[in-house]
Design a protein around this motif. Sequence first.
Motif, PDB file in Angstrom:
ATOM      1  N   TYR A  35      10.782  47.184 -27.309  1.00 56.74           N
ATOM      2  CA  TYR A  35      11.712  48.178 -26.196  1.00 56.74           C
ATOM      3  C   TYR A  35      11.869  46.829 -25.167  1.00 56.74           C
ATOM      4  CZ  TYR A  35      13.098  51.856 -28.682  1.00 56.74           C
ATOM      5  OH  TYR A  35      13.263  52.846 -29.721  1.00 56.74           O
ATOM      6  N   THR A  92      11.087  56.155 -30.833  1.00 57.01           N
ATOM      7  CA  THR A  92      13.032  56.049 -30.499  1.00 57.01           C
ATOM      8  C   THR A  92      12.738  56.080 -28.752  1.00 57.01           C
ATOM      9  OG1 THR A  92      15.164  56.883 -31.340  1.00 57.01           O
ATOM     10  CG2 THR A  92      12.590  58.270 -31.236  1.00 57.01           C
ATOM     11  N   THR A  93      13.925  56.500 -28.250  1.00 60.76           N
ATOM     12  CA  THR A  93      14.117  56.465 -27.201  1.00 60.76           C
ATOM     13  C   THR A  93      14.707  58.011 -26.858  1.00 60.76           C
ATOM     14  OG1 THR A  93      16.661  55.803 -26.896  1.00 60.76           O
ATOM     15  CG2 THR A  93      15.291  53.976 -26.618  1.00 60.76           C
ATOM     16  N   ARG A 133      17.375  59.130 -24.829  1.00 55.31           N
ATOM     17  CA  ARG A 133      18.299  59.078 -25.369  1.00 55.31           C
ATOM     18  C   ARG A 133      19.608  59.339 -26.277  1.00 55.31           C
ATOM     19  NH1 ARG A 133      22.190  54.924 -26.500  1.00 55.31           N
ATOM     20  NH2 ARG A 133      23.993  55.757 -24.751  1.00 55.31           N
ATOM     21  N   ARG A 134      18.028  59.343 -27.209  1.00 50.48           N
ATOM     22  CA  ARG A 134      18.812  59.340 -29.197  1.00 50.48           C
ATOM     23  C   ARG A 134      18.022  60.638 -29.555  1.00 50.48           C
ATOM     24  NH1 ARG A 134      20.199  54.275 -31.792  1.00 50.48           N
ATOM     25  NH2 ARG A 134      19.687  54.963 -33.643  1.00 50.48           N
ATOM     26  N   THR A 190       5.619  57.771 -20.959  1.00 47.70           N
ATOM     27  CA  THR A 190       5.957  57.808 -22.548  1.00 47.70           C
ATOM     28  C   THR A 190       5.150  58.781 -23.352  1.00 47.70           C
ATOM     29  OG1 THR A 190       5.834  55.599 -22.835  1.00 47.70           O
ATOM     30  CG2 THR A 190       4.964  56.183 -24.778  1.00 47.70           C
ATOM     31  N   VAL A 246       8.476  58.464 -28.022  1.00 47.57           N
ATOM     32  CA  VAL A 246       9.524  58.568 -27.068  1.00 47.57           C
ATOM     33  C   VAL A 246       9.288  57.445 -25.643  1.00 47.57           C
ATOM     34  CG1 VAL A 246      11.536  59.783 -26.024  1.00 47.57           C
ATOM     35  CG2 VAL A 246       9.829  60.985 -28.199  1.00 47.57           C
ATOM     36  N   MET A 247       9.974  56.701 -25.872  1.00 46.33           N
ATOM     37  CA  MET A 247      10.095  55.957 -25.010  1.00 46.33           C
ATOM     38  C   MET A 247      11.629  55.837 -24.076  1.00 46.33           C
ATOM     39  SD  MET A 247       8.228  52.368 -26.955  1.00 46.33           S
ATOM     40  CE  MET A 247       7.676  51.289 -25.237  1.00 46.33           C
ATOM     41  N   LEU A 248      11.353  55.044 -22.255  1.00 50.48           N
ATOM     42  CA  LEU A 248      12.480  54.954 -21.706  1.00 50.48           C
ATOM     43  C   LEU A 248      13.371  56.534 -22.213  1.00 50.48           C
ATOM     44  CD1 LEU A 248      14.216  51.536 -23.512  1.00 50.48           C
ATOM     45  CD2 LEU A 248      13.450  51.794 -21.133  1.00 50.48           C
ATOM     46  N   ASP A 249      12.574  57.489 -21.679  1.00 50.92           N
ATOM     47  CA  ASP A 249      13.234  59.144 -21.450  1.00 50.92           C
ATOM     48  C   ASP A 249      13.409  58.606 -19.919  1.00 50.92           C
ATOM     49  OD1 ASP A 249      14.142  61.267 -21.627  1.00 50.92           O
ATOM     50  OD2 ASP A 249      13.110  62.225 -23.182  1.00 50.92           O
TER      51      ASP A 249
END
Length: 461
Positions: free
Chosen positions: A123, A176-177, A179-180, A256, A194-197
């Motif tokens: 990412y 995944t992120t 948003r998904r 994360t 999960v990243m970017l959450d």
Amino acid sequence: MIERIRVIGIGMGSPEHVTGEAAQALSTVDVFLVADKGGARTDLVAARQRVCDALIPADHAYRVVEVTDPKRGPDADRGDTAYGQGVRDWHAARVDAYAAVIDGLDDGETTVGFLVWGDPAFYDSTIRVVDALVERYAAAGVDVEHDVIAGLSAPQLLAARHRIPLNRIGAPIHVTTGRRLVAEYDRALGDVVVMLDGGLACAELADAFPDLELFWGAYLGSSDELLVRGRVADVIDEVQRVRAEARERHGWVMDTYLLRQPADAPAGPTPTGYPETGPLTDGVVTVRPVTVGDWEVVRDEHNNEESLGWDFFGEAYTDDEARQKAAQARREWASGRAARFVMVDAATGVGAGVIGVMRMGPPGIGLVGYGVVPAFRGRGFTTRALRLVSRWAFESAGLSRLELGHKADNVASGKAAAKAGFRPEGRLAQRLPNPDGTRSDEIYYSLTRVDWMRSVGTASA
Ligand SMILES: C[S@@+](CC[C@H](N)C(=O)[O-])C[C@H]1O[C@@H](n2cnc3c(N)ncnc32)[C@H](O)[C@@H]1O
């Protein structure tokens, strides 16, 4: 004058996390370009500076240039297409900003470095931005060498801190992120990172998957590191509280997490796949499961005037769509959604058409669809393929009844079905859409296991 661009992963901001290879690379850079995202992210710029101070020898001269990051629209309220376009526009603006600095390098400044948080492969758009810079200079006749040095990523450090592997034995890991996550989550994914959450999306899964385990980590690798582990349903309130307090203190938070089903979790409804089969042949026609290599047959059976005329929408497949359909046949077979076969001319091995059995309606029912490429029409291939697939459906796949239908005017389709033993069951008014917006009646057929066994003289119906 620019000669080389190096993309260097620096881990989670602590000099101890920088690999030996990355440390060596740091000492070759004349100018580091750093995106200044303003506000809270200034902490991250400071962490990068600490890495340089600790690892670059005092006698190596270098500069750090902070390049103001172009503004980016809000993510949360954008759909996937708008999100993708927004990110691409943002990258283009970044490329312009970096090129402006590179164009102004002093004589003797030949190597530019990008310090990437964690690993450049996770990412992070730096590699894409550097590719665009290299292309831009190549178009202007300037060859710029570039390389990428790996770094320690947040998921790796998360796993190490919790002392766990990221996957179960032989099982996949899905990264995944936030948003998904909720739309994608499925037990079959295996362990999910999960990243970017921005908002702990996993909270939404707690009711539906009460046994899901959470391994959460924030500010990993820093002295403020936070770790929480437990069932999502049990610990989500604590994580939300700890996270909110930390965000208040720092002005930002980076976290994360891993979601894992406990080993003894009920597997949930497992899809019953169709049984595997090798090629089935009557000596003239062979049918075998579709593989990705059959994409041209999938395309050619569909992309011709006659097939498009009988189609619901009349739209040809692009090559990519045909490849996609052929590639997903394997998954559809394994999940039991559809058994898709390619028809092959047994004499030459040339692909002649497709035939499939879709699982539908009550248990034991299969809906058959078929089509032959123009060069093989009128040779009885459909009837032969229908007989082969019917035998497989009743003898191997355990189906009790096959159904098929065709537009009332598609007489050839009906003849092929009748010759293979299918019986007309009636006319369904206005059931099938046409490309011009009108609708056609459908003639519906069936072949039951009992009738088929009788027709081939098997007593055990
Ligand atoms: C833009 S991505 C960059 C990922 C980075 N390239 C890597 O390899 O980890 C930022 C996301 O990485 C994760 N992340 C980065 N640094 C972190 C840290 N110190 N602790 C926990 N998560 C972190 C968070 O999920 C954050 O939203």
